[in-house]
Motif scaffolding. Structure first.
Motif, PDB file in Angstrom:
ATOM      1  N   ARG A 110      29.404  37.804  39.442  1.00 31.30           N
ATOM      2  CA  ARG A 110      31.103  38.481  39.589  1.00 31.30           C
ATOM      3  C   ARG A 110      31.515  37.694  40.488  1.00 31.30           C
ATOM      4  NH1 ARG A 110      34.074  41.399  36.767  1.00 31.30           N
ATOM      5  NH2 ARG A 110      34.245  43.178  37.933  1.00 31.30           N
ATOM      6  N   MET A 149      34.381  34.913  40.447  1.00 27.46           N
ATOM      7  CA  MET A 149      35.855  34.730  39.562  1.00 27.46           C
ATOM      8  C   MET A 149      36.790  34.186  41.174  1.00 27.46           C
ATOM      9  SD  MET A 149      37.143  38.901  40.145  1.00 27.46           S
ATOM     10  CE  MET A 149      35.921  39.706  38.695  1.00 27.46           C
ATOM     11  N   CYS A 189      35.097  31.308  31.985  1.00 30.41           N
ATOM     12  CA  CYS A 189      34.889  32.644  32.615  1.00 30.41           C
ATOM     13  C   CYS A 189      35.348  33.754  31.962  1.00 30.41           C
ATOM     14  CB  CYS A 189      35.707  32.268  34.046  1.00 30.41           C
ATOM     15  SG  CYS A 189      34.245  30.869  34.813  1.00 30.41           S
ATOM     16  N   CYS A 210      35.201  36.975  34.375  1.00 28.78           N
ATOM     17  CA  CYS A 210      36.207  38.148  35.150  1.00 28.78           C
ATOM     18  C   CYS A 210      37.388  38.557  34.055  1.00 28.78           C
ATOM     19  CB  CYS A 210      37.021  37.288  36.501  1.00 28.78           C
ATOM     20  SG  CYS A 210      37.690  35.583  35.627  1.00 28.78           S
ATOM     21  N   LEU A 268      42.011  38.398  36.262  1.00 30.99           N
ATOM     22  CA  LEU A 268      42.496  37.233  36.581  1.00 30.99           C
ATOM     23  C   LEU A 268      43.931  37.072  36.619  1.00 30.99           C
ATOM     24  CD1 LEU A 268      42.161  33.587  36.946  1.00 30.99           C
ATOM     25  CD2 LEU A 268      42.712  33.846  33.783  1.00 30.99           C
TER      26      LEU A 268
END
Length: 363
Positions: A128, A131, A341, A347, A352
């Motif tokens: 993670r 991101m 993604c 994310c 985002l």
């Protein structure tokens, strides 16, 4: 008889002194590289050593960068700061330049507890964190700092302990904005990447960036990259200027593009079991020293990037700076990377949007 009694008395006295002296010591595991620990520094004049009863600990830390790189320099400062702040009771042994293996291997050692820590952009066990590596997410140092010091970043780092058995005690910049290079031709537009074989470290967002732009990818460990480029295993690569300069990639890559497409967070992983075994006072000191280390690291990156770029230019390599229109074409081509993604759970759409808001409000 008197001589025998004297010998026995000396032995008894010696054993008594050993039993009554000495603080607890946490030695490195048997597989940890041996190194002589410096003697503890003297307590401040006129005062007692406040850490004398807390025990002595050794922290072995690995990373992949060579001498002179900001990560190398800041890690050496971290070791010195911890030694000084704990009056020598916590010794940090730093093994740079990939001495302990690849970044993935070092992180595996941290998870297993055979070494206590490692620094590097290795996200296999904490995906993670990727991101923050979305291409063209940020453009300035202020934006990078705002992201890495955000509550979102702290939340993502906190996930590491439950998932990997590691604690991330600092998150700084791994080397500055990353640039493209190759041995075939200048890269001025997305179409120029079509058909090139580009090296990656296996990071999802790098792979997605290159494949989205029409290149193929091959994974080569950082310590092997120079030879991989020299022998044609890969046509090109992406790295910050300071890494290119430090590893002398410009000797085997004539074409560079200052695209500033991505930065990488640089997590400082520490084995959670070892970390939680430390006295609270030592955890506080080490955390404070790690924060100072991260700030110093980012300062060094900013100071060194332009000088590194100039050395690359002076070597005879070509550095192309895209126009605003050319750069916009690269940015527009990246939407599939963002979508992928989100699809893969690196994310969420909300995260985002949160990152984009943090960046927009950075000063």
């Amino acid at each position: 008889m008197k001589k025998l009694l004297a010998v026995l008395l000396c032995l008894a006295l010696g054993l008594s002194l050993v039993a009554c002296s000495g603080t607890a010591s946490q030695a490195p595991a048997a597989s940890t590289p041996a190194a002589s620990a410096p003697a503890a520094s003297a307590p401040a004049a006129g005062g007692e050593d406040p850490y004398a009863d807390l025990g002595d600990f050794t922290m072995v830390v690995g990373h992949a960068q060579p001498d002179g790189n900001p990560r190398f320099v800041s890690m050496e400062k971290f070791a010195e700061d911890v030694m000084a702040a704990t009056n020598g009771h916590v010794t940090v042994q730093v093994f740079g330049n990939g001495q302990l293996g690849t970044e993935k291997e070092m992180l595996e050692q941290v998870v297993a507890g055979t070494v206590q820590g490692m620094r590097g952009g290795q996200f296999d066990f904490s995906p993670r964190l990727l991101m923050f590596t979305l291409p063209f997410l940020t453009q300035t140092r202020a934006e990078v700092t705002a992201l890495l010091q955000s509550d979102l970043a702290k939340s993502v780092c906190a996930e590491a302990e439950a998932e990997t058995g590691t604690v991330i005690i600092n998150l700084c910049d791994a080397g500055g904005y990353r640039q493209f290079s190759n041995s075939k031709h200048p890269i001025k537009t997305p179409a120029d990447l079509v058909g090139l074989k580009m090296r990656t470290n296996g990071m999802k967002t790098i792979d997605l960036t290159f494949t989205t732009l029409g290149a193929t990818t091959t994974t080569i460990p950082y310590s092997d990259l120079y030879m991989g480029l020299k022998t044609g295993v890969a046509d090109g690569q992406e790295n910050p200027w300071v890494n290119v300069q430090g590893m002398k990639f410009y000797e085997v890559q004539p074409y560079f593009t200052e695209v500033n497409y991505q930065f990488h967070p640089d997590p400082f992983y520490v084995n959670a079991a070892w970390w939680n075994s430390l006295p609270e006072e030592y955890r506080t000191i080490i955390s404070e020293c790690a924060t100072a280390m991260g700030e110093y690291n980012d300062q060094l990156i900013d100071e060194n990037s332009e000088a590194a770029k100039q050395e690359i230019i002076d070597s005879g390599a070509e550095v192309y700076v895209p126009t605003a229109e050319e750069l916009e074409a690269f940015k527009e081509a990246m939407q599939p990377v963002y979508d992928q993604c989100i699809t893969e759970g690196i994310c969420t759409a909300e995260e985002l949007a949160q990152m984009q808001e943090i960046v927009a409000n950075a000063k």
